[in-house]
Design a protein around this motif. Structure first.
Motif, PDB file in Angstrom:
ATOM      1  N   GLY A  53      53.866 -52.990   8.760  1.00 36.40           N
ATOM      2  CA  GLY A  53      52.525 -53.117   8.213  1.00 36.40           C
ATOM      3  C   GLY A  53      51.599 -52.063   8.772  1.00 36.40           C
ATOM      4  N   PRO A  54      50.423 -51.927   8.191  1.00 42.46           N
ATOM      5  CA  PRO A  54      49.472 -50.907   8.656  1.00 42.46           C
ATOM      6  C   PRO A  54      48.955 -51.210  10.057  1.00 42.46           C
ATOM      7  N   LEU A  55      48.633 -50.151  10.789  1.00 36.39           N
ATOM      8  CA  LEU A  55      48.176 -50.284  12.167  1.00 36.39           C
ATOM      9  C   LEU A  55      46.660 -50.128  12.262  1.00 36.39           C
ATOM     10  N   PRO A  56      46.021 -50.883  13.148  1.00 35.51           N
ATOM     11  CA  PRO A  56      44.596 -50.640  13.410  1.00 35.51           C
ATOM     12  C   PRO A  56      44.403 -49.309  14.115  1.00 35.51           C
ATOM     13  N   ARG A  57      43.197 -48.765  14.026  1.00 38.08           N
ATOM     14  CA  ARG A  57      42.877 -47.547  14.756  1.00 38.08           C
ATOM     15  C   ARG A  57      42.442 -47.852  16.190  1.00 38.08           C
ATOM     16  N   LEU A  58      41.922 -49.059  16.405  1.00 41.56           N
ATOM     17  CA  LEU A  58      41.384 -49.446  17.705  1.00 41.56           C
ATOM     18  C   LEU A  58      42.421 -50.234  18.490  1.00 41.56           C
ATOM     19  N   TRP A  59      42.651 -49.828  19.752  1.00 41.19           N
ATOM     20  CA  TRP A  59      43.645 -50.505  20.601  1.00 41.19           C
ATOM     21  C   TRP A  59      43.082 -50.689  22.003  1.00 41.19           C
ATOM     22  N   ARG A  60      43.586 -51.732  22.655  1.00 42.38           N
ATOM     23  CA  ARG A  60      43.351 -51.939  24.075  1.00 42.38           C
ATOM     24  C   ARG A  60      44.689 -52.192  24.753  1.00 42.38           C
ATOM     25  N   SER A  61      44.908 -51.542  25.886  1.00 42.06           N
ATOM     26  CA  SER A  61      46.039 -51.875  26.757  1.00 42.06           C
ATOM     27  C   SER A  61      45.476 -52.554  27.992  1.00 42.06           C
ATOM     28  N   VAL A  62      46.262 -53.467  28.568  1.00 43.88           N
ATOM     29  CA  VAL A  62      45.768 -54.292  29.674  1.00 43.88           C
ATOM     30  C   VAL A  62      46.858 -54.360  30.741  1.00 43.88           C
ATOM     31  N   GLY A  63      46.503 -54.027  31.990  1.00 42.87           N
ATOM     32  CA  GLY A  63      47.499 -54.078  33.048  1.00 42.87           C
ATOM     33  C   GLY A  63      46.873 -54.052  34.424  1.00 42.87           C
ATOM     34  N   ASP A  64      47.730 -54.256  35.440  1.00 37.70           N
ATOM     35  CA  ASP A  64      47.242 -54.299  36.819  1.00 37.70           C
ATOM     36  C   ASP A  64      47.811 -53.197  37.695  1.00 37.70           C
TER      37      ASP A  64
END
Length: 297
Positions: A224-235
């Motif tokens: 499916g189509p992908l958003p342009r806005l992303w967040r990655s989350v890590g420690d």
């Protein structure tokens, strides 16, 4: 959400720290479970990019999510969730039935003889503070026992690291530990020791969070189509590699650092922190923000 709709955001999560408590090694904050289900049900593509095994993610993450309604969320066409394990050595879609068939990249796996050697080393000399993770398919992980204090583990970890480094090298494998390395017969160094706050991993140098992010985006793009806005989350500092990949691929990305005291890296994209909150408390705050922003609660 239909398969042609574009989600407002995509999310890539490390697991230990932002999702699972580094103390209990499980999801200790109920809102994390509820909010992940709400976001998945809204069509937000979510991937777990972790050094953990597929068995750990199945038991400690996917099982509680399914109990909270994830099956219904993923039964809707276009809703997507994906798991990348052992920093890219294994992967599978997450479906309404749970984890799919796990694919393992055998080309990055350590030889069985080395796996057995490290297992014996732990049993003989370090079982009072750590355990050998039998669920890993391609890498070796030796982890702090949950009934042992963190200080006791950290006191024993350097000795284990030295002993395991020597054991791997003795089998003729090229291996790196910190600034030291031993080359194999071909002059290569294909493996490394990677100590963390709760474990030591012995792994292929080809494995890391950018590889996992690339794998997840390939899956999402195919379905499916992908958003342009992303967040990655890590420690961990290595978790920035998820955002590095997204940025280099042209996406609008920011990285959420839930343990900024280790040092915020200089990057060409925004770095987000959750005030004084760390680990899963910061992860819970981040999820709650987006659930509210998207009007899901």
């Amino acid at each position: 959400m239909t398969s042609t709709a574009i989600a407002p955001i995509g999310l890539l999560f490390d697991v230990d720290g932002p999702i699972a408590s580094p103390v209990s090694r499980s999801i200790a904050i109920p809102s994390i479970i509820d909010d992940l289900v709400l976001l998945a049900a809204s069509g937000v593509p979510i991937a777990f990019i972790t050094g953990r095994s597929d068995a750990f993610i199945r038991d400690e993450v996917i099982t509680p999510l399914l109990a909270a309604g994830l099956a219904d969320a993923l039964a809707v066409e276009g809703n997507r969730m994906f798991g990348v394990f052992e920093k890219g050595a294994a992967w599978t879609p997450v479906t309404a039935d749970g984890l799919g068939d796990v694919v393992v990249d055998e080309s990055v796996a350590l030889p069985d003889v080395v796996v057995d050697e490290v297992r014996r080393l732990v049993a003989a000399s370090f079982s009072d503070t750590m355990f050998f993770d039998e669920t890993k398919r391609a890498m070796i992980s030796v982890e702090q026992r949950t009934d042992v204090s963190h200080d006791d583990f950290l006191a024993a970890q350097p000795e284990f690291n030295e002993a395991s480094f020597a054991a791997v090298a003795a089998h003729g494998l090229g291996v790196r530990y910190g600034d030291r390395e031993v080359k194999d017969a071909a002059g290569q160094v294909p493996f490394r020791l990677d100590p963390t706050i709760i474990s030591t991993d012995i792994e292929s140098v080809l494995l890391d969070k950018d590889r996992g992010a690339e794998r997840a985006l390939e899956y999402f793009a195919a379905s499916g189509p992908l958003p342009r806005l992303w967040r990655s989350v890590g420690d961990s500092r290595s978790d920035y590699l998820m955002a590095d990949h997204l940025h280099s691929a042209g996406y609008d990305v920011a990285h959420v650092d839930v343990r900024p005291a280790d040092g915020i890296l200089d990057r060409p994209y925004d770095i987000i922190t959750e005030g004084d909150l760390i680990h899963d408390e910061a992860g819970a705050a981040f999820l709650g923000y987006w659930v509210t922003k998207l009007g899901l609660r």
